[in-house]
Design a protein around this motif. Structure first.
Motif, PDB file in Angstrom:
ATOM      1  N   SER A  43       6.760   5.009  -9.717  1.00  0.00           N
ATOM      2  CA  SER A  43       7.069   5.141  -8.294  1.00  0.00           C
ATOM      3  C   SER A  43       6.677   3.834  -7.610  1.00  0.00           C
ATOM      4  O   SER A  43       5.918   3.024  -8.163  1.00  0.00           O
ATOM      5  CB  SER A  43       6.285   6.308  -7.688  1.00  0.00           C
ATOM      6  N   TYR A  44       7.171   3.647  -6.407  1.00  0.00           N
ATOM      7  CA  TYR A  44       6.824   2.440  -5.652  1.00  0.00           C
ATOM      8  C   TYR A  44       5.312   2.346  -5.500  1.00  0.00           C
ATOM      9  O   TYR A  44       4.717   1.294  -5.714  1.00  0.00           O
ATOM     10  CB  TYR A  44       7.514   2.471  -4.285  1.00  0.00           C
ATOM     11  N   ASP A  45       4.690   3.469  -5.148  1.00  0.00           N
ATOM     12  CA  ASP A  45       3.249   3.510  -4.946  1.00  0.00           C
ATOM     13  C   ASP A  45       2.495   3.152  -6.228  1.00  0.00           C
ATOM     14  O   ASP A  45       1.558   2.353  -6.205  1.00  0.00           O
ATOM     15  CB  ASP A  45       2.831   4.901  -4.453  1.00  0.00           C
ATOM     16  N   ALA A  46       2.891   3.744  -7.346  1.00  0.00           N
ATOM     17  CA  ALA A  46       2.209   3.476  -8.621  1.00  0.00           C
ATOM     18  C   ALA A  46       2.381   2.012  -9.023  1.00  0.00           C
ATOM     19  O   ALA A  46       1.426   1.371  -9.482  1.00  0.00           O
ATOM     20  CB  ALA A  46       2.729   4.403  -9.714  1.00  0.00           C
ATOM     21  N   MET A  47       3.581   1.467  -8.832  1.00  0.00           N
ATOM     22  CA  MET A  47       3.806   0.068  -9.197  1.00  0.00           C
ATOM     23  C   MET A  47       2.973  -0.854  -8.304  1.00  0.00           C
ATOM     24  O   MET A  47       2.410  -1.848  -8.778  1.00  0.00           O
ATOM     25  CB  MET A  47       5.285  -0.299  -9.104  1.00  0.00           C
ATOM     26  N   GLU A  48       2.867  -0.505  -7.034  1.00  0.00           N
ATOM     27  CA  GLU A  48       2.056  -1.299  -6.117  1.00  0.00           C
ATOM     28  C   GLU A  48       0.582  -1.269  -6.543  1.00  0.00           C
ATOM     29  O   GLU A  48      -0.096  -2.298  -6.551  1.00  0.00           O
ATOM     30  CB  GLU A  48       2.209  -0.738  -4.699  1.00  0.00           C
ATOM     31  N   ARG A  49       0.094  -0.100  -6.944  1.00  0.00           N
ATOM     32  CA  ARG A  49      -1.295   0.027  -7.402  1.00  0.00           C
ATOM     33  C   ARG A  49      -1.535  -0.782  -8.681  1.00  0.00           C
ATOM     34  O   ARG A  49      -2.567  -1.438  -8.828  1.00  0.00           O
ATOM     35  CB  ARG A  49      -1.632   1.487  -7.688  1.00  0.00           C
TER      36      ARG A  49
END
Length: 154
Positions: A43-49
């Protein structure tokens, strides 16, 4: 989003960062990090993390979309039983293909478009919007889930 797993793995090796370290820094479970690296999707969030944990930009670890198509569409009329979906992302296309094989009465592929996207009809009841579970959990709840998962693996 598509993740360049090879590049992430190389960055991890170069910086001597393990999957466990990434999991700890991101708040994701080790199993989730492993799945993301094995399948190349996050997800965008997971990739950002993950990018933050590795101290790189998302552009550094994102894989290019080679299909050229970027549109994903879910279309249905109010009170209708059927929805028409069009997906250009591989993970959604793969899921629709699996469902069309295993549940042909409910999921029917209508077209495979020249741009690589796939169009299908599915039941409207399959369409739902659900925020990621990890955002709704407290740190204590995450730890409890982690403990239960570890016990179930034993």
């Amino acid at each position: 989003m598509r993740l360049n797993s090879r590049k992430v793995t190389q960055i991890m090796a170069d910086k001597a960062i393990s999957e466990s370290d990434v999991a700890h820094c991101t708040g994701l479970s080790p199993a989730s990090v492993r799945w993301i690296l094995n399948n190349g999707f996050a997800s965008y969030d997971a990739m950002e993390r993950i990018a933050d944990a590795l101290e790189v930009t998302m552009q550094d670890i994102a894989a290019p979309d080679i299909s050229g198509s970027v549109e994903n569409v879910i279309d249905f009329i109010k009170d209708s039983d059927r929805a028409t979906v069009t997906f250009s992302q591989g993970r959604f296309k793969s899921r629709i293909e699996q469902l069309a094989k295993s549940r042909p009465d409910e999921c029917r592929i209508v077209a495979r478009n020249e741009d690589g996207s796939l169009c299908a009809q599915i039941p409207v009841k399959w369409v739902k919007i659900s925020p990621p579970r990890e955002m709704q959990l407290t740190d204590e709840q995450r730890r409890e889930i982690g403990k239960r998962l570890a016990k179930s693996k034993e």
